[in-house]
Write a protein that holds these residues in place. Sequence first.
Motif, PDB file in Angstrom:
ATOM      1  N   GLY A  28      31.483  47.086   1.072  1.00  0.00           N
ATOM      2  CA  GLY A  28      32.340  47.085   2.248  1.00  0.00           C
ATOM      3  C   GLY A  28      31.620  46.842   3.556  1.00  0.00           C
ATOM      4  N   ILE A  29      30.383  46.339   3.480  1.00  0.00           N
ATOM      5  CA  ILE A  29      29.616  46.050   4.701  1.00  0.00           C
ATOM      6  C   ILE A  29      30.206  44.827   5.400  1.00  0.00           C
ATOM      7  CG2 ILE A  29      27.319  45.483   5.608  1.00  0.00           C
ATOM      8  CD1 ILE A  29      26.148  46.741   3.066  1.00  0.00           C
ATOM      9  N   ILE A  30      30.576  43.835   4.609  1.00  0.00           N
ATOM     10  CA  ILE A  30      31.245  42.631   5.111  1.00  0.00           C
ATOM     11  C   ILE A  30      32.441  42.357   4.215  1.00  0.00           C
ATOM     12  CG2 ILE A  30      29.136  41.600   6.095  1.00  0.00           C
ATOM     13  CD1 ILE A  30      29.025  39.807   3.549  1.00  0.00           C
ATOM     14  N   GLN A  31      33.325  41.487   4.688  1.00  0.00           N
ATOM     15  CA  GLN A  31      34.468  41.084   3.868  1.00  0.00           C
ATOM     16  C   GLN A  31      34.262  39.723   3.247  1.00  0.00           C
ATOM     17  OE1 GLN A  31      37.682  41.612   6.818  1.00  0.00           O
ATOM     18  NE2 GLN A  31      38.403  43.322   5.552  1.00  0.00           N
ATOM     19  N   GLN A  32      33.463  38.884   3.920  1.00  0.00           N
ATOM     20  CA  GLN A  32      33.224  37.518   3.437  1.00  0.00           C
ATOM     21  C   GLN A  32      31.882  37.028   3.968  1.00  0.00           C
ATOM     22  OE1 GLN A  32      36.816  36.184   5.050  1.00  0.00           O
ATOM     23  NE2 GLN A  32      36.119  36.149   7.164  1.00  0.00           N
ATOM     24  N   THR A  33      31.378  35.956   3.363  1.00  0.00           N
ATOM     25  CA  THR A  33      30.066  35.421   3.717  1.00  0.00           C
ATOM     26  C   THR A  33      29.952  35.086   5.194  1.00  0.00           C
ATOM     27  OG1 THR A  33      29.862  34.481   1.486  1.00  0.00           O
ATOM     28  CG2 THR A  33      28.390  33.605   3.176  1.00  0.00           C
ATOM     29  N   SER A  34      31.030  34.568   5.772  1.00  0.00           N
ATOM     30  CA  SER A  34      30.992  34.146   7.173  1.00  0.00           C
ATOM     31  C   SER A  34      30.812  35.311   8.145  1.00  0.00           C
ATOM     32  CB  SER A  34      32.256  33.360   7.527  1.00  0.00           C
ATOM     33  OG  SER A  34      33.406  34.149   7.300  1.00  0.00           O
ATOM     34  N   ASP A  35      30.918  36.549   7.652  1.00  0.00           N
ATOM     35  CA  ASP A  35      30.689  37.719   8.504  1.00  0.00           C
ATOM     36  C   ASP A  35      29.200  37.926   8.788  1.00  0.00           C
ATOM     37  OD1 ASP A  35      33.390  38.239   8.539  1.00  0.00           O
ATOM     38  OD2 ASP A  35      33.316  39.717   6.922  1.00  0.00           O
ATOM     39  N   ILE A  36      28.344  37.251   8.028  1.00  0.00           N
ATOM     40  CA  ILE A  36      26.895  37.398   8.206  1.00  0.00           C
ATOM     41  C   ILE A  36      26.416  36.479   9.320  1.00  0.00           C
ATOM     42  CG2 ILE A  36      24.634  37.037   7.131  1.00  0.00           C
ATOM     43  CD1 ILE A  36      25.928  37.689   4.444  1.00  0.00           C
ATOM     44  N   GLU A  37      25.649  37.032  10.250  1.00  0.00           N
ATOM     45  CA  GLU A  37      24.975  36.183  11.238  1.00  0.00           C
ATOM     46  C   GLU A  37      23.637  35.754  10.661  1.00  0.00           C
ATOM     47  OE1 GLU A  37      22.573  36.394  15.441  1.00  0.00           O
ATOM     48  OE2 GLU A  37      24.188  37.837  15.154  1.00  0.00           O
ATOM     49  N   ASN A  38      23.398  34.462  10.642  1.00  0.00           N
ATOM     50  CA  ASN A  38      22.147  33.904  10.125  1.00  0.00           C
ATOM     51  C   ASN A  38      21.126  33.872  11.262  1.00  0.00           C
ATOM     52  OD1 ASN A  38      20.109  32.449   8.916  1.00  0.00           O
ATOM     53  ND2 ASN A  38      21.408  30.743   8.257  1.00  0.00           N
ATOM     54  N   ASP A  39      20.139  34.767  11.201  1.00  0.00           N
ATOM     55  CA  ASP A  39      19.140  34.870  12.268  1.00  0.00           C
ATOM     56  C   ASP A  39      18.299  33.595  12.373  1.00  0.00           C
ATOM     57  OD1 ASP A  39      17.479  37.015  14.054  1.00  0.00           O
ATOM     58  OD2 ASP A  39      16.089  35.672  13.020  1.00  0.00           O
ATOM     59  N   HIS A  40      17.801  33.132  11.231  1.00  0.00           N
ATOM     60  CA  HIS A  40      17.026  31.880  11.233  1.00  0.00           C
ATOM     61  C   HIS A  40      16.898  31.333   9.818  1.00  0.00           C
ATOM     62  CE1 HIS A  40      13.748  34.789  10.300  1.00  0.00           C
ATOM     63  NE2 HIS A  40      13.195  33.783   9.656  1.00  0.00           N
ATOM     64  N   ILE A  41      16.605  30.049   9.740  1.00  0.00           N
ATOM     65  CA  ILE A  41      16.265  29.413   8.473  1.00  0.00           C
ATOM     66  C   ILE A  41      14.858  28.828   8.611  1.00  0.00           C
ATOM     67  CG2 ILE A  41      18.634  28.918   7.791  1.00  0.00           C
ATOM     68  CD1 ILE A  41      18.243  26.032   8.708  1.00  0.00           C
ATOM     69  N   ALA A  42      14.174  28.676   7.489  1.00  0.00           N
ATOM     70  CA  ALA A  42      12.779  28.262   7.548  1.00  0.00           C
ATOM     71  C   ALA A  42      12.465  27.153   6.549  1.00  0.00           C
ATOM     72  CB  ALA A  42      11.861  29.455   7.295  1.00  0.00           C
ATOM     73  N   PHE A  43      11.556  26.290   6.967  1.00  0.00           N
ATOM     74  CA  PHE A  43      11.083  25.184   6.141  1.00  0.00           C
ATOM     75  C   PHE A  43       9.560  25.229   6.063  1.00  0.00           C
ATOM     76  CE2 PHE A  43      15.020  23.805   8.100  1.00  0.00           C
ATOM     77  CZ  PHE A  43      15.715  23.195   7.079  1.00  0.00           C
ATOM     78  N   ARG A  44       9.021  24.732   4.953  1.00  0.00           N
ATOM     79  CA  ARG A  44       7.572  24.571   4.791  1.00  0.00           C
ATOM     80  C   ARG A  44       7.263  23.081   4.680  1.00  0.00           C
ATOM     81  NH1 ARG A  44       5.880  29.302   0.343  1.00  0.00           N
ATOM     82  NH2 ARG A  44       6.531  31.090   1.628  1.00  0.00           N
ATOM     83  N   THR A  45       6.165  22.656   5.289  1.00  0.00           N
ATOM     84  CA  THR A  45       5.811  21.232   5.257  1.00  0.00           C
ATOM     85  C   THR A  45       4.306  21.044   5.053  1.00  0.00           C
ATOM     86  OG1 THR A  45       5.355  20.961   7.629  1.00  0.00           O
ATOM     87  CG2 THR A  45       7.662  20.775   6.944  1.00  0.00           C
ATOM     88  N   MET A  46       3.925  19.814   4.756  1.00  0.00           N
ATOM     89  CA  MET A  46       2.522  19.410   4.644  1.00  0.00           C
ATOM     90  C   MET A  46       2.091  18.718   5.941  1.00  0.00           C
ATOM     91  SD  MET A  46       1.281  20.104   1.587  1.00  0.00           S
ATOM     92  CE  MET A  46       1.589  20.136  -0.183  1.00  0.00           C
ATOM     93  N   GLY A  47       0.971  19.143   6.494  1.00  0.00           N
ATOM     94  CA  GLY A  47       0.458  18.514   7.709  1.00  0.00           C
ATOM     95  C   GLY A  47      -0.337  17.263   7.392  1.00  0.00           C
ATOM     96  N   VAL A  48       0.378  16.193   7.098  1.00  0.00           N
ATOM     97  CA  VAL A  48      -0.253  14.898   6.801  1.00  0.00           C
ATOM     98  C   VAL A  48       0.432  13.832   7.652  1.00  0.00           C
ATOM     99  CG1 VAL A  48      -0.890  15.527   4.429  1.00  0.00           C
ATOM    100  CG2 VAL A  48       1.339  14.476   4.871  1.00  0.00           C
TER     101      VAL A  48
END
Length: 296
Positions: A31-51
């Motif tokens: 009962g913390i949320i009712q649906q996925t859209s109730d979540i605030e997404n703080d950040h998303i992250a990617f990893r890359t190669m420095g080439v």
Amino acid sequence: MLQAVLAGLMERYQQRVPDVAAVINAMIQEGIIQQTSDIENDHIAFRTMGVPLLGVQSLEKIFLHNGYKKMDHYHFPAKKLDAWWYAPPAPQYPRIFISELRVEALSAAAQAVIHRYTDEVKTDPVDALNLDDSDAVDAFLHSALWRTPTLADYQLLAAESEYAAWVIYNRYYLNHFTVSVHNLPPGYNTIETFNRFLEHHGFHLNDAGGKIKTSADGGLLQSATVARMLTATFAGGETYPIAGSYVEFAERKVLPEYAHLPAEDIKREHRREGFEAGNADKIFESTYSTQTKKSS
């Protein structure tokens, strides 16, 4: 445009990372949320190669084009990484965190393996994209930039840099998304209470540097699940278990100058912004064998 790209990322991420649906379902069940859209997404992250032609300078173009602003730089000497974060054009969008392996800091053998694959990229692939075409951008972010590595090459890299091994197999795949716990209901709106909820539901937390990673100013607290192992198929059909992606959780404290504001008036700009190298350094280890072995 931006909403479509982010939705595409999250859709495939949820399909591939079992803990995403499991965490969301547990939150709904309690009962913390009712649906996925109730979540605030703080950040998303990617990893890359420095080439050349790849790395941060390439990937960031997608987000800069969509109104993101490049912010602070972070350096991780032991892991041979650099990273930057990007502020969104509006508060309803997540921050972006892009890290990059300093390939030239690795051994000659590891560099040779990486270049064997990345040298197949002859031009910056983002330059060929129509950055106003959300379908094209979405497809790119889920496309292989080089051929599938051999298991032997993966293992050689993993012995020196587990980050390098993760990227050589996963390419630009979304590394994690982050639940903003401070906007959840009381009883779940701190990292400490939310971690208890997660462990009660059987989730294994990254304990590198402690289960709660805290910034020097005490304003940013983070935790993360340990990436589950996936069966990866390498060149030639060989299979081997490797770490997938994970879910992160962040609590951003209200800045002292806004402590007088009523809770209902607190907005994103009133909370601690940015990231913390010390926290991120340990969060990276959610895909490292030192953590995944503990949860297996």
